[in-house]
Write a protein that holds these residues in place. Structure first.
Motif, short mmCIF file in Angstrom:
data_model
loop_
_atom_site.label_atom_id
_atom_site.label_comp_id
_atom_site.label_asym_id
_atom_site.label_seq_id
_atom_site.Cartn_x
_atom_site.Cartn_y
_atom_site.Cartn_z
N LEU A 39 0.00 -13.25 0.22
CA LEU A 39 0.96 -13.90 1.10
C LEU A 39 1.65 -12.89 2.00
N ILE A 40 1.89 -11.72 1.46
CA ILE A 40 2.55 -10.63 2.20
C ILE A 40 1.77 -9.35 1.94
N CYS A 41 1.60 -8.56 2.98
CA CYS A 41 0.93 -7.26 2.86
C CYS A 41 1.78 -6.23 3.59
N MET A 42 2.19 -5.18 2.89
CA MET A 42 3.02 -4.13 3.49
C MET A 42 2.31 -2.80 3.38
N VAL A 43 2.45 -1.99 4.41
CA VAL A 43 1.89 -0.64 4.39
C VAL A 43 3.05 0.33 4.42
N THR A 44 3.17 1.13 3.38
CA THR A 44 4.27 2.10 3.28
C THR A 44 3.71 3.51 3.18
N CYS A 45 2.51 3.72 3.69
CA CYS A 45 1.84 5.01 3.61
C CYS A 45 2.64 6.07 4.34
N LYS A 46 2.52 7.29 3.86
CA LYS A 46 3.19 8.41 4.51
C LYS A 46 2.27 9.62 4.52
N GLY A 47 2.55 10.55 5.39
CA GLY A 47 1.77 11.77 5.48
C GLY A 47 0.57 11.61 6.40
N PHE A 49 0.85 -1.20 0.00
CA PHE A 49 0.00 0.00 0.00
C PHE A 49 0.88 1.24 0.00
N CYS A 50 0.71 2.06 -1.04
CA CYS A 50 1.49 3.28 -1.21
C CYS A 50 0.58 4.49 -1.37
N VAL A 51 -0.61 4.41 -0.81
CA VAL A 51 -1.53 5.54 -0.85
C VAL A 51 -1.20 6.47 0.31
N PRO A 52 -1.62 7.73 0.26
CA PRO A 52 -1.41 8.61 1.42
C PRO A 52 -2.09 8.01 2.66
N ALA A 53 -1.52 8.23 3.84
CA ALA A 53 -2.04 7.65 5.08
C ALA A 53 -3.53 7.95 5.26
N GLN A 54 -3.94 9.15 4.94
CA GLN A 54 -5.34 9.52 5.13
C GLN A 54 -6.28 8.84 4.12
N ALA A 55 -5.74 8.20 3.10
CA ALA A 55 -6.56 7.50 2.10
C ALA A 55 -6.56 5.98 2.30
N LEU A 56 -5.79 5.48 3.27
CA LEU A 56 -5.68 4.03 3.46
C LEU A 56 -7.02 3.39 3.80
N ARG A 57 -7.79 3.97 4.69
CA ARG A 57 -9.08 3.39 5.07
C ARG A 57 -10.00 3.27 3.86
#
Length: 93
Positions: free
Chosen positions: A84-92, A60-68
């Motif tokens: 198999l793998i889920c990563m969250v790389t959100c920022k802001g 996930f590379c969406v802005p933090a406020q758009a993750l939900r």
């Protein structure tokens, strides 16, 4: 062939995707045609959540406020495949 979906198609997602091995299929999901930055490497772009959700790894590379909203959108289509793998790389915020 293993595959990775980047949920988000901005500059940050493109930078991370450029580090992925050439042997791995890369899918980039964006919510609109204007979301995509032109990558200088092999990548499949899509606005279809069903297509994007078929990958083995989700990043996930969406802005933090758009993750939900992104997660809610994925949940609304009742995706059968679990990554198999889920990563969250959100920022802001």
């Amino acid at each position: 062939t293993p595959s990775v979906t980047f949920w988000g198609a901005g500059t940050f997602a493109n930078a991370l995707a450029s580090c992925i091995s050439p042997d791995i299929k890369i899918v980039m999901w964006g919510r609109s045609e204007h979301s995509f930055r032109s990558p200088s490497f092999r990548v499949t772009t899509t606005r279809c959540v069903v297509e994007a959700a078929q990958s083995d790894v989700w990043i996930f590379c969406v802005p933090a406020q758009a993750l939900r909203a992104c997660l809610t959108h994925i949940q609304s289509i009742n995706v059968d495949k679990i990554p198999l793998i889920c990563m969250v790389t959100c920022k802001g915020i």
